[in-house]
Design a protein around this motif. Sequence first.
Motif: not given
Lengths: 141, 375, 647
Positions: A26-43, B63-70
């Motif tokens: 697999g490629s890197v992207l495939e591996h890290v996809k879940p992490y990116l999705i979770v990261g986006a959800a956190l944002f 909020t900015f700090n939260t973003f960079i930590l995430i």
Amino acid sequence: MSDHTATAHDKPAATHDSHGHDEHHGSVLEHVKPYLIVGAALFLFTVITVALSYIHFDKIGIFVWAFDKIGVHGFTINIVIGMAVATFKVCLVGAWFMHLKQEKSSVWTPLLFTFFFVAGLFLLFAFAYADPIPGTIEWKH
Amino acid sequence: MEIPYTVHPRPDTGLANPKLGIWLFIASEVMLFGGLFAGYIFMRLGAEPWMWPQGWLNVPVGTFNTFILIASSVTIILSWECLKMRKYKAFKAWLAATWICGLAFLVVKLAYEWPTKFHHYGGYVKKEAAAKYEKYLGNKDTKDAKGSHVDGHETRKKYPRLFIGGHLDTDKDPDAQTAANVPLVTAAQLDAVLAMGATEQNAAKKAKLLANRAKALKQIVVRDLDIAILLKPNVTAEEKASVLHKMNTIHVHSVDAENGDPYDPSNDSAHFIPRPQKDVDHLVIEKADLYPGHGSFVPKLNTYLATYFMITGLHGAHVLAGCIVFIYFWLPIKGGAKLYTTNHAQLCNRIEVSGLFWHLVDLIWIFVFPLFYLL
Amino acid sequence: MAYAAIHTHEAHGHDDHDHHELGFWRKWVFATDHKVIGIQYLTTGLAFLLFGFMLMLLMRWSIAHGAQPLQGWFGAAMHTIFGNDVFVLTENFKMTDGSLISGYSLTSQGYNVFGAMHGTIMVFFGIVPIAMAGFGNFVMPLQIGAVDMAFPRLNMASYWSFFISCVFMVASFFVPGSAAQSGWTNYPPLAGIANFPGTLSADGDMLGVWTNGGTLWLLGMVFNITGSLLGSINFITTIVQLRAPGMTWGRLPFFCWAQFITAYLLVLAFPPLESAAVMNLFDRVFGSAFFMPTGLVVTTVTSAAGIVPAYSGGGSPILWQHLFWFLAHPEVYVLILPAIGMVTEIIACNSRKPIWGYKAMVGAILVLGFLSFIVWAHHMYMTGMGPKVSAFFQTTTILISVPSVILLTALLLSLWGGSIRFNTPMLFATAFLPMFGIGGLTGIPLAFNAIDLFMHDTYYVIGHFHYVVAPGTIFAIFAGCYHWYPKATGRMMSEFWGKVHFWGSLVSINCVFFPMLAQGMAGAHRRWYDGGAGSYSETLGNAIQWNGFMSKWAWVLGLFQLVFIYNFFWSLFRGKKVPNDNPWNATTLEWQTPTPPPHGNFIKPIHVYRAAYEYSVPGADKDYTPQDEPPAGEALPVPAKAPALAH
């Protein structure tokens, strides 16, 4: 690079390592996809938390009615909702970023006790706070 | 004998040693911050609801700090994945991104958020003196939508605004912040301090008393110039009075938006975008008009700031520790990135374990941010 | 199979480990060898135990004789060491027979200093470092068949963090105002204002913001806690990860189980106290008000002129008590569990019998560890807790006595029918049982709110917990010292002086602590520096007579400890050499190593075949079967390497 592949072969059979070091597929992207999705959800949920804090839930009938059932009133409704979102975010971090989803029981067991005792710390504090002998403790200054 | 070292999981527990170690450490950290948050909860429950400050912190910056930590939590895990897949350059880049994010977080905290508080001043005006500052408190009436003054609304009647705050002119007077934190001193009290050691005959005791007097004067008078005036052999009553007046008044050169336009009801709630402070020519607050516990925005001022500085401070210490560890692993040294060629599995373990710690730092912040900034 | 494959690659890649003989500094000072660190902890801990004991002897003087000055060179020496804050020159003190004497008296403030530091030092700098960190470090890795702790460098960091905390604690005696005065529990608001920066010492020096007893106490505690946390993480990881092949959980010696639970208690209970200590530091150094209620007035130099440094207030002293006891109740089990572990080893070995109810005992300490987290507020009945909360904590406290009784019963029954060798370690171990029994049983009344309201802060409480930790844990520590001394040094301690030490200690320690129970019931309060003679002699009645009796026996107890110190050093050079590596004919793995064990512990690969206490197995050729002895008639498997340390 031959040195590195030697390392890989020297390992014991990696059956016990579910997110193991299988670098050949697999490629890197495939591996890290879940992490990116979770990261986006956190944002996204960070934005949601900020937005929620500007809604006065104690002015909205349905929330007042619903939270009245569990004895929560006023601005405390906002606190409960905000903490719920934060807890959800923490669960995301724990489950995916910290791999608790697929972790061993040797990790889980002490953590469960930890959460139990933290909960005990909070709840028994609150219990003691809520049940003073009248006139003996001046909780408020 | 040769003591063997390993980087691999033990078959029956399925765990490598450092991973179990870091999880136990995380467990203890959860308990540590559990204790701190228990403190927060108690402080908040113990405070009068209207006295627990809201809107003191800058939400966009938070909020900015939260973003960079995430973001840094995502980059560290990308770094680990790249390392496992033997993409050295990507691993280094993501790792660098992680500690740069961490340092950025600290810079925002230490170069902006904390200093603005240190130079800020605030206190609760005594109810009997509130009329004197009505212009800044606005408890009598508020404005309606059309801008004309009407009878004040209910909340304000129930919980009158007594807080007055603003910026100290620390550029002009570097000691302004320290001076603002000194309690009220009367003329008789000042004389009593000045008289320390005056009548003592024993030379050794006198020297000690005079040393204590110097320390006490530094604590209550603060400014060297004023101390020099007071210690002059022929100090006049006027000079003394003027120093005393200076000690007991606070000069605020710009006031908070709430005090700048107290008649606007929207000033009663927290704000997403901080409102600009309003310059005032010369707001002079007398210490005698304030409840004890006024001063610059340091832990001493109230329990909210105490918990804020303690929890964000300890969290910041964890961020700093994480950054140091990441930089160590990032540098091409024996225990760091050089392990990539000498012992790849060990480096993987190191990044994974420090990454777990970093996620912990992130998830503590996930609780800190709403508790202090929003709710 | 996996074990054998583990080291092939990286063991050769690193030449920085142990290929050359270590120099003095690396071997004995900045050591990473668990045995050396164990000995470091033991010696530091024993030194502090002695120090804390001597503070107590001075306190007992004050209790028995009030302000009567210490005369001659001794009083002068105390004054030189502790300064004017603690010992003050008293001239022409009138004795009861009318004679006048001069010397240095312990001040009431000095009594508070000694009280606070005696408790702190005994608990955090004496017993825990010895029983847990010392014996745990030395014995536990040997018993599980590991080559070292899982994180040797972390182990070193743990000791040195502890050492820094020791420096802070000792240094705090020599700053203006002397050491902390607010008890080992450090209750605010007193803890926030005692030794307050800006106040004056007896010499007229102003106390510094950082250099005052209270702040140094807190700094010391922060380092102590950090060291404990690092150590406990290491202990748990070692026990989980480094057990030798075949060392299943069911075969783990009970001492290791006790260390395992103890380490968990420390990992989970100590951090809240660390957070509380940081909050208290904020209160003292930055003037915040976490534990400071509104309206508190502190007398400083400027407040002598009427200027009151105000706290913002709004803090809660009760919060400290919650956070403190959240640690300090589990801490009680941290003090006792390693002791029970040691006693179990010694009783099994010297009664030549397997431990009765090994599984029940393991279950009991698991339950004990769990329950210990939810009983803490029984120390706080006096804080105005309502009936509901009291009922909850009363219930859990009574529940926790069940596993404690299981432990004691199992140990007593282990003696039944054994062929007991009454050597010195066994004497101490058997004496532990009734002493711990008295300590435990006198605790049960205190669990009940109604009785505690009367007994709280009396000498009854002092008697109760001293029975648990002094003739309890400290006897177990002595037993451990006599038992493992041959393994650590290669020489036996003198049996004769050991028995003198034992019988002398047993008699005198009971004469010290038993009257406390009676005195407490008569109403003697634990914080009277003159033992109640000043204002409460009528209240106390005849019970006040016990003060002198107990104090005298305390000094006798001190004399008998000199016997131990003499024996310890004499045996180091002149003691009988051990006849073989296993002088007690014990089964556990620490006796299957060379004496003293080399760096790396075992010279042969270790494989465990049997449970921990196979003594007097019917049909066996000798009355003990070591854990690593393969079953008769079974072909030896391929030797497997022991699990390895963390990189």
